[in-house]
Scaffold this motif. Sequence first.
Motif, PDB file in Angstrom:
ATOM      1  N   VAL A  25       0.836  -1.001  -0.048  1.00  0.00           N
ATOM      2  CA  VAL A  25      -0.004  -0.071  -0.117  1.00  0.00           C
ATOM      3  C   VAL A  25       0.889   1.228   0.084  1.00  0.00           C
ATOM      4  CG1 VAL A  25      -1.782   1.147   1.319  1.00  0.00           C
ATOM      5  CG2 VAL A  25      -2.067  -1.165   1.215  1.00  0.00           C
ATOM      6  N   VAL A  26       2.052   1.280   0.711  1.00  0.00           N
ATOM      7  CA  VAL A  26       2.618   2.283   1.006  1.00  0.00           C
ATOM      8  C   VAL A  26       3.512   2.733  -0.638  1.00  0.00           C
ATOM      9  CG1 VAL A  26       4.916   3.229   2.030  1.00  0.00           C
ATOM     10  CG2 VAL A  26       3.158   2.453   3.442  1.00  0.00           C
ATOM     11  N   ASN A  27       3.853   1.320  -1.004  1.00  0.00           N
ATOM     12  CA  ASN A  27       4.572   1.509  -2.431  1.00  0.00           C
ATOM     13  C   ASN A  27       3.781   1.991  -3.460  1.00  0.00           C
ATOM     14  OD1 ASN A  27       6.718   0.958  -4.046  1.00  0.00           O
ATOM     15  ND2 ASN A  27       5.752  -0.727  -4.940  1.00  0.00           N
ATOM     16  N   THR A  28       2.327   1.667  -3.427  1.00  0.00           N
ATOM     17  CA  THR A  28       1.358   2.111  -4.576  1.00  0.00           C
ATOM     18  C   THR A  28       1.442   3.546  -4.243  1.00  0.00           C
ATOM     19  OG1 THR A  28       0.451  -0.006  -4.518  1.00  0.00           O
ATOM     20  CG2 THR A  28      -0.770   1.820  -5.322  1.00  0.00           C
ATOM     21  N   GLY A  29       1.145   4.271  -3.124  1.00  0.00           N
ATOM     22  CA  GLY A  29       1.254   5.559  -2.815  1.00  0.00           C
ATOM     23  C   GLY A  29       2.305   6.374  -3.254  1.00  0.00           C
ATOM     24  N   THR A  30       3.462   5.513  -2.943  1.00  0.00           N
ATOM     25  CA  THR A  30       4.842   6.335  -3.229  1.00  0.00           C
ATOM     26  C   THR A  30       4.851   6.506  -4.657  1.00  0.00           C
ATOM     27  OG1 THR A  30       5.905   5.407  -1.465  1.00  0.00           O
ATOM     28  CG2 THR A  30       7.317   6.085  -3.005  1.00  0.00           C
ATOM     29  N   TYR A  31       4.502   5.370  -5.605  1.00  0.00           N
ATOM     30  CA  TYR A  31       4.508   5.311  -6.847  1.00  0.00           C
ATOM     31  C   TYR A  31       3.637   6.460  -7.414  1.00  0.00           C
ATOM     32  CZ  TYR A  31       2.815   4.511 -11.580  1.00  0.00           C
ATOM     33  OH  TYR A  31       2.524   4.586 -12.893  1.00  0.00           O
ATOM     34  N   TYR A  32       2.574   6.657  -7.108  1.00  0.00           N
ATOM     35  CA  TYR A  32       1.420   7.573  -7.553  1.00  0.00           C
ATOM     36  C   TYR A  32       1.674   9.070  -7.198  1.00  0.00           C
ATOM     37  CZ  TYR A  32      -3.034   9.018  -9.361  1.00  0.00           C
ATOM     38  OH  TYR A  32      -4.175   9.728  -9.959  1.00  0.00           O
ATOM     39  N   ALA A  33       2.397   9.285  -6.152  1.00  0.00           N
ATOM     40  CA  ALA A  33       2.973  10.587  -5.652  1.00  0.00           C
ATOM     41  C   ALA A  33       4.000  10.947  -6.659  1.00  0.00           C
ATOM     42  CB  ALA A  33       2.965  10.619  -4.197  1.00  0.00           C
ATOM     43  N   CYS A  34       4.750   9.984  -6.885  1.00  0.00           N
ATOM     44  CA  CYS A  34       6.185  10.334  -7.659  1.00  0.00           C
ATOM     45  C   CYS A  34       5.519  10.606  -9.143  1.00  0.00           C
ATOM     46  CB  CYS A  34       7.175   9.458  -7.761  1.00  0.00           C
ATOM     47  SG  CYS A  34       7.973   9.188  -6.025  1.00  0.00           S
ATOM     48  N   TYR A  35       4.942   9.798  -9.422  1.00  0.00           N
ATOM     49  CA  TYR A  35       4.459   9.795 -10.828  1.00  0.00           C
ATOM     50  C   TYR A  35       3.658  11.322 -11.192  1.00  0.00           C
ATOM     51  CZ  TYR A  35       1.095   9.266 -14.886  1.00  0.00           C
ATOM     52  OH  TYR A  35       0.646   9.010 -16.180  1.00  0.00           O
ATOM     53  N   LEU A  36       2.791  11.847 -10.083  1.00  0.00           N
ATOM     54  CA  LEU A  36       1.978  12.886 -10.498  1.00  0.00           C
ATOM     55  C   LEU A  36       2.932  14.075 -10.321  1.00  0.00           C
ATOM     56  CD1 LEU A  36      -1.305  12.345  -8.177  1.00  0.00           C
ATOM     57  CD2 LEU A  36      -0.900  12.370 -10.735  1.00  0.00           C
ATOM     58  N   LEU A  37       3.866  14.067  -9.381  1.00  0.00           N
ATOM     59  CA  LEU A  37       5.008  15.008  -9.212  1.00  0.00           C
ATOM     60  C   LEU A  37       5.693  15.247 -10.772  1.00  0.00           C
ATOM     61  CD1 LEU A  37       6.241  14.694  -5.520  1.00  0.00           C
ATOM     62  CD2 LEU A  37       4.919  16.736  -6.690  1.00  0.00           C
ATOM     63  N   LEU A  38       6.308  13.927 -11.040  1.00  0.00           N
ATOM     64  CA  LEU A  38       7.057  14.060 -12.292  1.00  0.00           C
ATOM     65  C   LEU A  38       6.179  14.326 -13.544  1.00  0.00           C
ATOM     66  CD1 LEU A  38       9.060  10.970 -11.485  1.00  0.00           C
ATOM     67  CD2 LEU A  38       9.994  13.328 -11.523  1.00  0.00           C
TER      68      LEU A  38
ATOM     69  N   TYR B 211       4.498  11.443 -19.808  1.00  0.00           N
ATOM     70  CA  TYR B 211       3.900  10.561 -18.848  1.00  0.00           C
ATOM     71  C   TYR B 211       4.615   9.136 -18.690  1.00  0.00           C
ATOM     72  CZ  TYR B 211       1.579   7.911 -22.611  1.00  0.00           C
ATOM     73  OH  TYR B 211       1.195   7.177 -23.690  1.00  0.00           O
ATOM     74  N   VAL B 212       4.960   8.914 -19.853  1.00  0.00           N
ATOM     75  CA  VAL B 212       5.827   7.408 -20.060  1.00  0.00           C
ATOM     76  C   VAL B 212       7.063   7.413 -18.929  1.00  0.00           C
ATOM     77  CG1 VAL B 212       6.964   5.820 -21.322  1.00  0.00           C
ATOM     78  CG2 VAL B 212       4.929   6.672 -22.118  1.00  0.00           C
ATOM     79  N   VAL B 213       7.777   8.752 -19.565  1.00  0.00           N
ATOM     80  CA  VAL B 213       9.065   8.772 -18.569  1.00  0.00           C
ATOM     81  C   VAL B 213       8.579   9.008 -17.061  1.00  0.00           C
ATOM     82  CG1 VAL B 213      10.917  10.473 -18.084  1.00  0.00           C
ATOM     83  CG2 VAL B 213      10.189   9.847 -20.398  1.00  0.00           C
TER      84      VAL B 213
ATOM     85  N   VAL C  10      10.145   6.173 -14.199  1.00  0.00           N
ATOM     86  CA  VAL C  10      10.969   6.904 -13.212  1.00  0.00           C
ATOM     87  C   VAL C  10      10.333   6.511 -11.792  1.00  0.00           C
ATOM     88  CG1 VAL C  10      12.054   8.989 -12.131  1.00  0.00           C
ATOM     89  CG2 VAL C  10      12.140   8.885 -14.618  1.00  0.00           C
ATOM     90  N   ALA C  11       9.012   6.836 -11.725  1.00  0.00           N
ATOM     91  CA  ALA C  11       8.129   6.679 -10.556  1.00  0.00           C
ATOM     92  C   ALA C  11       8.181   5.410 -10.171  1.00  0.00           C
ATOM     93  CB  ALA C  11       6.754   7.284 -10.712  1.00  0.00           C
ATOM     94  N   PHE C  12       8.266   4.233 -11.174  1.00  0.00           N
ATOM     95  CA  PHE C  12       8.029   2.735 -10.938  1.00  0.00           C
ATOM     96  C   PHE C  12       9.541   2.347 -10.391  1.00  0.00           C
ATOM     97  CE2 PHE C  12       9.086  -1.454 -12.275  1.00  0.00           C
ATOM     98  CZ  PHE C  12       7.732  -2.148 -11.867  1.00  0.00           C
ATOM     99  N   LEU C  13      10.540   2.930 -10.925  1.00  0.00           N
ATOM    100  CA  LEU C  13      11.956   2.728 -10.614  1.00  0.00           C
ATOM    101  C   LEU C  13      12.232   2.962  -9.077  1.00  0.00           C
ATOM    102  CD1 LEU C  13      14.221   3.187 -13.641  1.00  0.00           C
ATOM    103  CD2 LEU C  13      13.342   0.998 -12.686  1.00  0.00           C
TER     104      LEU C  13
END
Length: 137
Positions: free
Chosen positions: A15-28, A34-36, A40-43
Amino acid sequence: MTVRVQMVRFAFVGVVNTGTYYACYLLLLNRLPYVVSHVVAFLLSMTGSFFLHSRFTYRTRPTWRKFLFFPLTNAANFVITTSGVYLLVDVLHFSSRYAPLFAAAAAVPITFVVSRTILLRPDNDRSRRDPEGAPAR
């Protein structure tokens, strides 16, 4: 620590990891395509996941060897969910809208076992051992 406790911690880190991914994705996404942003958010989230699972879920020391093998957990998840979606939609005629949810739920226990195997595997670093096999001091 029991396997049940590890499973609960595994789910929490997910759950934390999913939230981290999504927050990083939105910031980036504010500055990158969107693909980049996704890659990056996934890594970043996968790296965070490695350390959280190492320290919190399994209480083991993170090593470079474990870090390099850790992406296998994502590969296992991908194979299981992709196969599961195909099976549910094309063979069992489930709705394609909900099939990924069931496939993801089926992948969690297998992903848990793969990550547990990788992260709890002892590192056999022979360079730190003397000829008798005892750890070097």
